[in-house]
Scaffold this motif. Structure first.
Motif, short mmCIF file in Angstrom:
data_model
loop_
_atom_site.label_atom_id
_atom_site.label_comp_id
_atom_site.label_asym_id
_atom_site.label_seq_id
_atom_site.Cartn_x
_atom_site.Cartn_y
_atom_site.Cartn_z
N MET A 1 10.36 26.37 45.55
CA MET A 1 11.50 26.04 46.34
C MET A 1 12.66 26.94 45.92
N LYS A 2 13.30 27.55 46.88
CA LYS A 2 14.45 28.42 46.60
C LYS A 2 15.73 27.59 46.52
N PHE A 3 16.70 28.07 45.73
CA PHE A 3 17.99 27.39 45.62
C PHE A 3 19.10 28.42 45.45
N VAL A 4 20.34 27.97 45.68
CA VAL A 4 21.53 28.81 45.49
C VAL A 4 22.55 27.99 44.71
N LEU A 5 23.08 28.58 43.65
CA LEU A 5 24.14 27.96 42.85
C LEU A 5 25.46 28.64 43.19
N THR A 6 26.51 27.85 43.33
CA THR A 6 27.83 28.39 43.63
C THR A 6 28.79 28.07 42.49
N PRO A 7 29.86 28.86 42.35
CA PRO A 7 30.80 28.63 41.24
C PRO A 7 31.70 27.43 41.51
N PHE A 8 32.11 26.77 40.42
CA PHE A 8 33.06 25.66 40.54
C PHE A 8 34.40 26.18 41.04
N THR A 9 34.84 27.30 40.49
CA THR A 9 36.05 27.98 40.99
C THR A 9 35.65 29.41 41.32
N GLN A 10 36.27 29.95 42.35
CA GLN A 10 35.96 31.32 42.75
C GLN A 10 36.15 32.25 41.58
N LEU A 162 34.45 30.53 30.32
CA LEU A 162 33.22 29.94 30.81
C LEU A 162 33.31 29.76 32.32
N HIS A 163 32.22 30.09 33.01
CA HIS A 163 32.12 29.98 34.46
C HIS A 163 30.97 29.02 34.76
N TYR A 164 31.19 28.08 35.68
CA TYR A 164 30.23 27.00 35.93
C TYR A 164 29.65 27.12 37.33
N TYR A 165 28.32 27.16 37.42
CA TYR A 165 27.60 27.27 38.68
C TYR A 165 26.65 26.09 38.83
N ALA A 166 26.58 25.54 40.03
CA ALA A 166 25.67 24.41 40.29
C ALA A 166 25.29 24.39 41.77
N LEU A 167 24.33 23.54 42.11
CA LEU A 167 23.91 23.37 43.50
C LEU A 167 25.09 22.91 44.35
N ILE A 168 25.81 21.91 43.85
CA ILE A 168 27.07 21.45 44.46
C ILE A 168 27.96 20.95 43.32
N HIS A 169 29.23 20.81 43.62
CA HIS A 169 30.20 20.32 42.63
C HIS A 169 30.89 19.09 43.23
N PRO A 170 30.35 17.88 42.99
CA PRO A 170 30.91 16.69 43.63
C PRO A 170 32.18 16.13 43.00
N GLY A 171 32.55 16.58 41.82
CA GLY A 171 33.71 16.02 41.13
C GLY A 171 34.90 16.97 41.11
N VAL A 172 35.97 16.51 40.48
CA VAL A 172 37.18 17.32 40.36
C VAL A 172 37.11 18.26 39.15
N ARG A 173 36.09 18.08 38.32
CA ARG A 173 35.82 18.95 37.18
C ARG A 173 34.34 19.31 37.21
N PRO A 174 33.94 20.41 36.58
CA PRO A 174 32.51 20.71 36.50
C PRO A 174 31.80 19.59 35.74
N ASP A 175 30.80 18.99 36.33
CA ASP A 175 30.05 17.90 35.70
C ASP A 175 28.60 17.97 36.17
N PHE A 176 27.79 18.65 35.39
CA PHE A 176 26.39 18.84 35.77
C PHE A 176 25.58 17.55 35.68
N HIS A 177 26.07 16.55 34.96
CA HIS A 177 25.37 15.28 34.85
C HIS A 177 25.57 14.40 36.08
N HIS A 178 26.56 14.68 36.88
CA HIS A 178 26.88 13.86 38.06
C HIS A 178 25.63 13.78 38.94
N ARG A 179 25.13 12.56 39.14
CA ARG A 179 23.86 12.40 39.87
C ARG A 179 23.93 12.89 41.32
#
Length: 191
Positions: A1-10, A162-179
């Protein structure tokens, strides 16, 4: 399965990280491609070769530097496992009862192989894990994928950013644990 991670801030670093993840029998394979690959990325290096088959490769706080992360949980369960792995073969796996609670070391994911390939245009990092999930053809693991990239600070030469990339960023801060960031339903291939 392919995926794309985007930055929390540009970031001028890269707009996205592309990847692919595959679950097959008791193995999980993951590949990340950073393109273009900025020269200022700080890749962890090791003076000593560590063996993934031993405990020597296991280290804490890998997320403080360039680090690739997976979060995997069974459907309907609040618990999950987190894997952190770096380009120099260091890794760690933790298990949680729920978001950031009940943290302990886990044997659910064990690093089998990892490889970093650098060229002037892109970086590719891939690893293979042995997993301990009980799965069948209908299993869909709730999966989050993220990357922390460390670079030389643009403002302070002796510091890092530090730069943070994830599938989506649902919170107001980078939080990779966010379900809500664990949006891939990873199914096994050809069981």
């Amino acid at each position: 399965m392919k995926f794309v991670l985007t930055p929390f801030t540009q970031s001028a670093l890269t707009n996205q990280i592309n990847g692919e993840i595959q679950l097959k029998e008791n193995r999980l394979m993951c590949r990340f491609t950073i393109s273009p690959c900025a020269a200022e990325i700080k890749w962890p290096t090791s003076d000593q070769k560590t063996s993934p088959e031993t405990e020597m490769g296991r280290h804490d706080e890998l997320w403080k530097h360039t680090c690739f992360e997976l979060f995997l949980g069974l459907p309907g369960e609040s618990g999950y496992v987190e894997l952190n792995v770096t380009s120099d073969g260091k890794w760690q796996c933790y298990q949680f009862d729920e978001v950031r609670k009940g943290m302990r070391y886990s044997e659910m994911l064990l690093l089998e192989t990892s490889e970093l390939t650098l060229n002037p245009k892109e970086a590719s990092f891939e690893f293979t894990l042995i997993h301990g999930f009980t799965i069948d053809a209908s299993t869909k693991l709730k999966t989050g994928i993220s990357v922390v990239i460390e670079t030389e600070s643009a403002n302070i030469p002796t510091s890092s950013d530090l730069h943070y990339y994830a599938l989506i960023h649902p919170g107001v801060r980078p939080d990779f644990h966010h379900r809500d960031a664990h949006i891939i339903q990873l199914a096994p291939d050809q069981l």
